[in-house]
Write a protein that holds these residues in place. Structure first.
Motif, mmCIF file in Angstrom:
data_model
loop_
_atom_site.group_PDB
_atom_site.id
_atom_site.type_symbol
_atom_site.label_atom_id
_atom_site.label_comp_id
_atom_site.label_asym_id
_atom_site.label_seq_id
_atom_site.Cartn_x
_atom_site.Cartn_y
_atom_site.Cartn_z
ATOM 1 N N LEU A 1 0.867 -1.182 0.000
ATOM 2 C CA LEU A 1 0.000 0.000 0.000
ATOM 3 C C LEU A 1 0.902 1.229 0.000
ATOM 4 C CD1 LEU A 1 -2.853 1.270 0.268
ATOM 5 C CD2 LEU A 1 -2.518 1.220 2.752
ATOM 6 N N VAL A 2 0.786 2.042 -1.050
ATOM 7 C CA VAL A 2 1.635 3.230 -1.163
ATOM 8 C C VAL A 2 0.783 4.469 -0.923
ATOM 9 C CG1 VAL A 2 3.180 4.553 -2.640
ATOM 10 C CG2 VAL A 2 3.187 2.063 -2.778
ATOM 11 N N ILE A 3 1.017 5.086 0.198
ATOM 12 C CA ILE A 3 0.218 6.261 0.566
ATOM 13 C C ILE A 3 0.944 7.505 0.059
ATOM 14 C CG2 ILE A 3 -0.865 7.482 2.485
ATOM 15 C CD1 ILE A 3 -0.800 4.810 3.986
ATOM 16 N N GLY A 4 0.250 8.311 -0.712
ATOM 17 C CA GLY A 4 0.915 9.424 -1.386
ATOM 18 C C GLY A 4 1.567 8.948 -2.683
ATOM 19 N N GLY A 5 1.013 7.895 -3.267
ATOM 20 C CA GLY A 5 1.587 7.329 -4.497
ATOM 21 C C GLY A 5 1.325 8.173 -5.734
ATOM 22 N N ALA A 6 0.527 9.252 -5.585
ATOM 23 C CA ALA A 6 0.301 10.147 -6.721
ATOM 24 C C ALA A 6 1.155 11.408 -6.622
ATOM 25 C CB ALA A 6 -1.180 10.519 -6.811
ATOM 26 N N GLY A 7 2.125 11.368 -5.724
ATOM 27 C CA GLY A 7 3.028 12.514 -5.603
ATOM 28 C C GLY A 7 4.299 12.284 -6.420
ATOM 29 N N TYR A 8 5.232 13.208 -6.268
ATOM 30 C CA TYR A 8 6.462 13.182 -7.075
ATOM 31 C C TYR A 8 7.289 11.912 -6.788
ATOM 32 C CZ TYR A 8 11.254 14.757 -8.266
ATOM 33 O OH TYR A 8 12.538 14.867 -8.737
ATOM 34 N N ILE A 9 7.708 11.739 -5.546
ATOM 35 C CA ILE A 9 8.583 10.594 -5.236
ATOM 36 C C ILE A 9 7.750 9.309 -5.185
ATOM 37 C CG2 ILE A 9 10.279 9.659 -3.606
ATOM 38 C CD1 ILE A 9 10.802 12.648 -2.797
ATOM 39 N N GLY A 10 6.522 9.415 -4.670
ATOM 40 C CA GLY A 10 5.639 8.253 -4.601
ATOM 41 C C GLY A 10 5.382 7.646 -5.977
ATOM 42 N N SER A 11 5.117 8.482 -6.980
ATOM 43 C CA SER A 11 4.775 7.945 -8.312
ATOM 44 C C SER A 11 5.971 7.225 -8.931
ATOM 45 C CB SER A 11 4.278 9.055 -9.244
ATOM 46 O OG SER A 11 5.265 10.047 -9.404
ATOM 47 N N HIS A 12 7.165 7.759 -8.744
ATOM 48 C CA HIS A 12 8.344 7.082 -9.297
ATOM 49 C C HIS A 12 8.578 5.746 -8.579
ATOM 50 C CE1 HIS A 12 8.993 11.055 -11.020
ATOM 51 N NE2 HIS A 12 9.852 10.501 -11.849
ATOM 52 N N THR A 13 8.264 5.704 -7.285
ATOM 53 C CA THR A 13 8.457 4.455 -6.539
ATOM 54 C C THR A 13 7.410 3.422 -6.952
ATOM 55 O OG1 THR A 13 9.367 5.752 -4.728
ATOM 56 C CG2 THR A 13 8.743 3.489 -4.217
ATOM 57 N N VAL A 14 6.165 3.856 -7.153
ATOM 58 C CA VAL A 14 5.114 2.940 -7.611
ATOM 59 C C VAL A 14 5.534 2.303 -8.942
ATOM 60 C CG1 VAL A 14 2.747 2.801 -8.498
ATOM 61 C CG2 VAL A 14 3.219 4.101 -6.399
ATOM 62 N N LYS A 15 6.023 3.129 -9.847
ATOM 63 C CA LYS A 15 6.433 2.621 -11.165
ATOM 64 C C LYS A 15 7.506 1.545 -10.995
ATOM 65 C CE LYS A 15 7.742 4.377 -15.761
ATOM 66 N NZ LYS A 15 9.092 3.955 -16.054
ATOM 67 N N LEU A 16 8.499 1.815 -10.170
ATOM 68 C CA LEU A 16 9.598 0.856 -9.989
ATOM 69 C C LEU A 16 9.141 -0.401 -9.239
ATOM 70 C CD1 LEU A 16 12.587 0.737 -10.742
ATOM 71 C CD2 LEU A 16 13.134 1.581 -8.460
ATOM 72 N N SER B 1 -4.409 -8.458 2.312
ATOM 73 C CA SER B 1 -3.288 -8.697 3.218
ATOM 74 C C SER B 1 -2.041 -8.021 2.633
ATOM 75 C CB SER B 1 -3.115 -10.214 3.334
ATOM 76 O OG SER B 1 -1.972 -10.498 4.048
ATOM 77 N N TYR B 2 -1.760 -6.822 3.104
ATOM 78 C CA TYR B 2 -0.599 -6.087 2.592
ATOM 79 C C TYR B 2 0.675 -6.547 3.293
ATOM 80 C CZ TYR B 2 -3.742 -2.977 0.131
ATOM 81 O OH TYR B 2 -4.681 -2.488 -0.726
ATOM 82 N N ASP B 3 1.746 -6.717 2.522
ATOM 83 C CA ASP B 3 3.030 -7.097 3.108
ATOM 84 C C ASP B 3 3.733 -5.883 3.715
ATOM 85 O OD1 ASP B 3 3.325 -9.988 2.227
ATOM 86 O OD2 ASP B 3 2.795 -8.974 0.358
ATOM 87 N N ALA B 4 3.422 -4.700 3.200
ATOM 88 C CA ALA B 4 4.096 -3.498 3.697
ATOM 89 C C ALA B 4 3.326 -2.248 3.286
ATOM 90 C CB ALA B 4 5.512 -3.417 3.124
ATOM 91 N N VAL B 5 3.616 -1.181 4.018
ATOM 92 C CA VAL B 5 3.090 0.145 3.682
ATOM 93 C C VAL B 5 4.275 1.071 3.418
ATOM 94 C CG1 VAL B 5 1.865 2.165 4.606
ATOM 95 C CG2 VAL B 5 0.976 -0.139 5.041
ATOM 96 N N MET B 6 4.158 1.863 2.352
ATOM 97 C CA MET B 6 5.125 2.958 2.134
ATOM 98 C C MET B 6 4.364 4.269 2.274
ATOM 99 S SD MET B 6 7.588 1.765 -0.962
ATOM 100 C CE MET B 6 8.501 0.229 -0.850
ATOM 101 N N HIS B 7 4.942 5.187 3.010
ATOM 102 C CA HIS B 7 4.218 6.406 3.370
ATOM 103 C C HIS B 7 4.940 7.665 2.872
ATOM 104 C CE1 HIS B 7 2.172 9.488 5.421
ATOM 105 N NE2 HIS B 7 2.608 9.308 6.649
ATOM 106 N N PHE B 8 4.389 8.238 1.790
ATOM 107 C CA PHE B 8 4.967 9.458 1.189
ATOM 108 C C PHE B 8 4.087 10.685 1.437
ATOM 109 C CE2 PHE B 8 6.317 5.877 -1.400
ATOM 110 C CZ PHE B 8 7.650 6.141 -1.660
#
Ligand code: UFG
Length: 330
Positions: free
Chosen positions: A11-26, A72-79
């Motif tokens: 789950l990527v919170i803030g995944g539509a932001g600058y750093i979040g979007s690049h991390t989602v892509k990767l 069942s999320y394995d991890a959360v990333m918080h941007f």
């Protein structure tokens, strides 16, 4: 060897932001399945890189409880933080409520459903005015503004929750994030824009008359502030490594992220002139409040522990990728 992230759900919170979007892509390029949670307060629809998008707020526990109970999320990333230093001085409660209070609500919700891996976006602003350069993770934390203090508070909260409830986290202290994905499909887009490189490129592209240069009397060789610019894809890569370390059970840790090389504001402007071939007008102004003269990271710890290595280790490439993105009029 990289572990494949094939069956990993993040789950990527803030995944539509600058750093979040690049991390989602990767993350997706590594095979992970990504859900984005974003309230679009600063995020952008055109930066969304996953089909699995939930529009909502990280402080809405009914919403996050629903997400964690369903999947069942394995991890959360918080941007999902506010990050403008000057604004944090004017409106500190906006920062404490969003960056700290809502993060506490999120972590409570995670623990309720047994989600115990967390990758957190921290910042060089936790250090304040550096006593030594380059800055290592052992440097005292003396933030000079509410933004930096809000990030220290969350780091402390994570450390306490990790001890009490077995949550494992990696906090990544970013220095100056810059550049864009080489595809130019995503890049930096803030309103208002306050960061140096996008402002310079707006001027190069004719969308701004002039670049205001804040302070020419710093104790640096050319009198302007020195910063450590790190490409956004190298930051994204560090998130992949942090996630893998957590999946491998390496435990909680804190890492700096910079290239370890400083460039002055004048050097950045000169490099942008070279890359763009444009003149770029500069207006010298007085210092901007709260800017340290020099901020350069030691990233030796993450290199040693997680094998991180920046691919875009020079300012010219960083600006080239940013220019490709800004050339597409955003
Ligand atoms: N600058 C200018 N003119 C501008 C904008 C910036 O001269 O129009 C200068 C600043 O004074 C500073 C340098 O360019 O010396 C870099 O400024 P940025 O605003 O791009 O970045 P900061 O170093 O101030 O901030 C970044 C992050 C913050 C984080 C901080 C850590 O954006 O979120 O690093 O210290 F807190």
């Amino acid at each position: 060897m990289r572990r494949k992230l094939d069956k990993i759900r993040v789950l990527v919170i803030g995944g539509a932001g600058y750093i979040g979007s690049h991390t989602v892509k990767l993350l997706q390029e590594h095979g992970a399945r990504v859900t984005i949670l974003d309230n679009f307060s600063t995020g952008k629809k055109f930066l969304v890189q996953s089909n699995d998008l939930v529009e909502g707020d990280l402080g809405d526990s009914r919403l996050t409880d629903g997400l964690f109970s369903k999947t069942s999320y394995d991890a959360v990333m918080h941007f999902a933080a506010f990050s403008i230093v000057g604004e944090s001085v004017q409106n500190p409660l906006k920062y404490y409520r969003n960056n700290v209070g809502k993060t506490a609500v999120l972590i409570e919700s995670m623990l309720k459903y047994g989600v115990k891996r967390f990758v957190f976006s921290s910042t060089a602003a936790v250090y304040g005015e550096p006593e030594v350069t380059p800055i290592t993770e052992e440097h005292p934390l003396r933030p000079k503004n509410p933004y930096g203090r809000s990030k220290v508070m969350v780091e402390n909260m994570l450390s306490d929750v990790s001890a009490a409830a077995g949550m494992e986290y990696v906090a990544l202290r970013y220095f100056n994030a810059a550049g864009a994905d080489p595809s130019a499909s995503i890049g930096e887009s803030h309103e208002p824009e306050t960061h140096l490189i996008p402002i310079i490129l707006q001027a190069a592209g004719g969308r701004r008359e002039v670049v205001k240069l804040f302070g020419t009397d710093y104790p640096t060789p050319d009198g302007t502030c020195i910063r450590d610019y790190i490409h956004v894809n190298d930051l994204a890569d560090a998130h992949i490594l942090a996630l893998e370390a957590l999946l491998d059970g390496k435990g909680s840790d804190v890492y700096n992220l910079g290239c370890g090389k400083g460039y002055s504001v004048r050097e950045v402007i000169d490099m942008a002139r070279k890359v763009t071939g444009k003149e770029i007008r500069v207006l010298e102004e007085k210092r901007r409040e709260g800017d340290p003269a020099v901020l350069v990271a030691s990233s030796d710890k993450i290199k040693k522990d997680l094998g991180w290595k920046p691919d875009y280790d020079n300012l010219e490439t960083i600006i080239e990728t940013a220019w490709r993105w800004h050339g597409k009029v955003r």
